[in-house]
Design an enzyme around this catalytic site. Structure first.
Site, short mmCIF file in Angstrom:
data_model
loop_
_atom_site.label_atom_id
_atom_site.label_comp_id
_atom_site.label_asym_id
_atom_site.label_seq_id
_atom_site.Cartn_x
_atom_site.Cartn_y
_atom_site.Cartn_z
N ASP A 36 0.86 -1.19 0.00
CA ASP A 36 0.00 0.00 0.00
C ASP A 36 0.90 1.24 0.00
OD1 ASP A 36 -3.26 0.24 0.73
OD2 ASP A 36 -2.10 2.09 1.00
N ASN A 89 -4.76 -4.02 -7.37
CA ASN A 89 -6.05 -3.50 -6.89
C ASN A 89 -6.01 -2.02 -6.52
OD1 ASN A 89 -8.73 -3.71 -5.26
ND2 ASN A 89 -7.18 -3.09 -3.75
N TYR A 155 -11.30 8.53 -14.40
CA TYR A 155 -11.57 7.24 -13.73
C TYR A 155 -12.16 6.24 -14.72
CZ TYR A 155 -12.94 4.06 -9.96
OH TYR A 155 -13.06 2.96 -9.14
N LYS A 159 -10.28 2.82 -16.04
CA LYS A 159 -10.85 1.50 -15.78
C LYS A 159 -11.16 0.76 -17.09
CE LYS A 159 -10.67 1.63 -11.26
NZ LYS A 159 -9.70 0.76 -10.56
N ILE A 188 -19.20 -0.67 -3.66
CA ILE A 188 -18.72 -1.48 -2.55
C ILE A 188 -18.46 -0.55 -1.37
CG2 ILE A 188 -17.11 -3.31 -1.90
CD1 ILE A 188 -18.59 -3.73 -4.67
N THR A 190 -16.58 0.82 0.98
CA THR A 190 -15.18 0.97 1.40
C THR A 190 -14.93 2.43 1.76
OG1 THR A 190 -14.37 1.58 -0.78
CG2 THR A 190 -14.52 -0.80 -0.32
P1 NAP Z 1 -9.82 2.19 -0.63
O1 NAP Z 1 -10.56 1.69 0.53
O2 NAP Z 1 -9.51 3.64 -0.76
O3 NAP Z 1 -8.47 1.33 -0.75
C1 NAP Z 1 -7.51 1.62 -1.72
C2 NAP Z 1 -6.14 1.51 -1.10
O4 NAP Z 1 -5.16 1.77 -2.14
C3 NAP Z 1 -5.90 2.54 -0.02
O5 NAP Z 1 -5.23 1.97 1.08
C4 NAP Z 1 -5.01 3.56 -0.72
O6 NAP Z 1 -4.18 4.29 0.16
C5 NAP Z 1 -4.20 2.68 -1.62
N1 NAP Z 1 -3.56 3.43 -2.70
C6 NAP Z 1 -3.98 4.59 -3.27
N2 NAP Z 1 -3.09 5.01 -4.19
C7 NAP Z 1 -2.09 4.11 -4.18
C8 NAP Z 1 -0.87 4.01 -4.90
N3 NAP Z 1 -0.51 4.95 -5.80
N4 NAP Z 1 -0.05 2.96 -4.65
C9 NAP Z 1 -0.38 2.03 -3.72
N5 NAP Z 1 -1.52 2.07 -3.00
C10 NAP Z 1 -2.37 3.10 -3.25
O7 NAP Z 1 -10.59 1.82 -1.99
P2 NAP Z 1 -11.41 0.54 -2.49
O8 NAP Z 1 -12.81 0.99 -2.66
O9 NAP Z 1 -11.10 -0.66 -1.72
O10 NAP Z 1 -10.81 0.43 -3.95
C11 NAP Z 1 -9.97 -0.62 -4.38
C12 NAP Z 1 -10.03 -0.67 -5.90
O11 NAP Z 1 -11.37 -0.92 -6.31
C13 NAP Z 1 -9.65 0.61 -6.60
O12 NAP Z 1 -8.91 0.29 -7.78
C14 NAP Z 1 -10.96 1.25 -6.97
O13 NAP Z 1 -10.85 2.10 -8.06
C15 NAP Z 1 -11.77 0.03 -7.29
N6 NAP Z 1 -13.22 0.16 -7.23
C16 NAP Z 1 -13.85 0.55 -6.10
C17 NAP Z 1 -15.24 0.56 -6.07
C18 NAP Z 1 -16.01 0.88 -4.83
O14 NAP Z 1 -17.24 1.00 -4.91
N7 NAP Z 1 -15.39 1.02 -3.67
C19 NAP Z 1 -15.97 0.21 -7.21
C20 NAP Z 1 -15.29 -0.18 -8.35
C21 NAP Z 1 -13.92 -0.22 -8.35
P3 NAP Z 1 -4.71 5.76 0.66
O15 NAP Z 1 -5.98 5.49 1.40
O16 NAP Z 1 -3.58 6.24 1.50
O17 NAP Z 1 -4.94 6.54 -0.60
#
Ligand code: NAP
Length: 253
Positions: A36, A89, A155, A159, A188, A190
């Protein structure tokens, strides 16, 4: 256990879906490199895995930087062995703005993390996986790569790019017994989604309504982790090059 003796590298594993995937993969027997940008969050996930009796290392890396991407793979190989599973991810939501109002810097950062970061994760892991004789790569795309979302120019483009990268990687590396798939989550629950919707307690109705989920709810990160586990495991032995939609029906309307 579905991942006994496997090594998994998971980015963005300090939070949300990456964290849930790391915990589930470890429960299923994998040794996990928890990566991370937030090293403390990575360390926290790794601690949770070890407390539950699993094996994990925590690595700080910004997946958009080539030196970091190379180093996260090298450290995983050195400390745990060549990864059998690479789960790219990590991602950011970026700023919400209509196309003409979006700044160049904001556009570039989202593309750098969400698209270039996925490519770099594959670029540096693939030669090791080829030498090892195979493996499974899972990339996190989104239904935003399939349908348009207002205010999400970069975004959605990133994607859609992840879906395309996934297909090319599957085509090029199938002969090396490497399967490459991506997951397209809907809404999701999160920290990312709570930031987008500004929700401290319950998610607002607009995040749950029929245009966001015909099931009328957001998913828990663990519901995506189960799809990631399927793709990581031999259960998905004939699945490659495909976007796996897990969106509660968002894209049926
Ligand atoms: P999250 O809770 O914000 O987790 C993402 C993690 O990635 C965080 O710990 C973040 O750190 C870290 N991160 C950010 N930039 C980074 C980088 N440059 N290098 C390494 N780590 C990095 O988000 P999530 O919802 O679980 O999302 C995970 C993935 O699912 C993402 O690719 C997102 O686009 C995708 N997604 C999410 C949803 C949804 O509804 N949640 C839907 C579709 C797709 P910081 O918090 O310090 O930034």
């Amino acid at each position: 256990m579905k991942l006994a003796n496997k090594v998994a590298l998971i980015t963005g594993a300090g939070s949300g879906m990456g964290r849930a995937g790391a915990l589930l993969f470890a429960l299923e027997g994998a040794k996990v490199a928890v990566v991370d940008i937030d090293q403390r969050a990575a360390a926290q996930t790794a601690r949770e895995i070890e407390t539950a009796g699993g094996k994990a290392i925590a690595l700080g890396a910004d997946v958009s930087k080539k030196e970091d991407a190379r180093a996260m793979v090298a450290a995983t190989v050195e400390k745990l062995g060549v990864p059998d599973i690479v789960y790219n991810n990590a991602g950011i939501e970026g700023e919400s703005a209509f196309m003409a109002q979006l700044s160049e810097d904001a556009f570039d950062r989202v593309i750098a993390v969400n698209l270039r970061g996925v490519w770099l994760g594959m670029k540096y892991a693939l030669p090791h996986m080829v030498k090892k004789g195979g493996g499974s790569i899972i990339n996190t795309a989104s239904i935003a790569g399939m349908v348009a979302i207002r205010g999400a120019t970069a975004y959605c483009a990133a994607k859609a790019g992840v879906i395309a990268l996934t297909r090319v990687a599957a085509l090029e590396y199938g002969r090396y017994n490497i399967r490459v798939n991506c997951i397209c989550p809907g809404t999701i629950d999160t920290p990312m989604v709570r930031r987008i919707h500004g929700a401290e307690g319950e998610l607002p109705q607009r995040a749950l309504g029929p245009s966001a989920s015909v099931l009328g709810r957001a998913a828990e990160p663990e519901e995506i982790a189960k799809m990631a586990l399927f793709l990581a495991s031999d259960d998905a032995s004939f699945a490659t090059g495909a976007p796996f939609v897990v969106d509660g029906g968002w894209t049926v309307v």
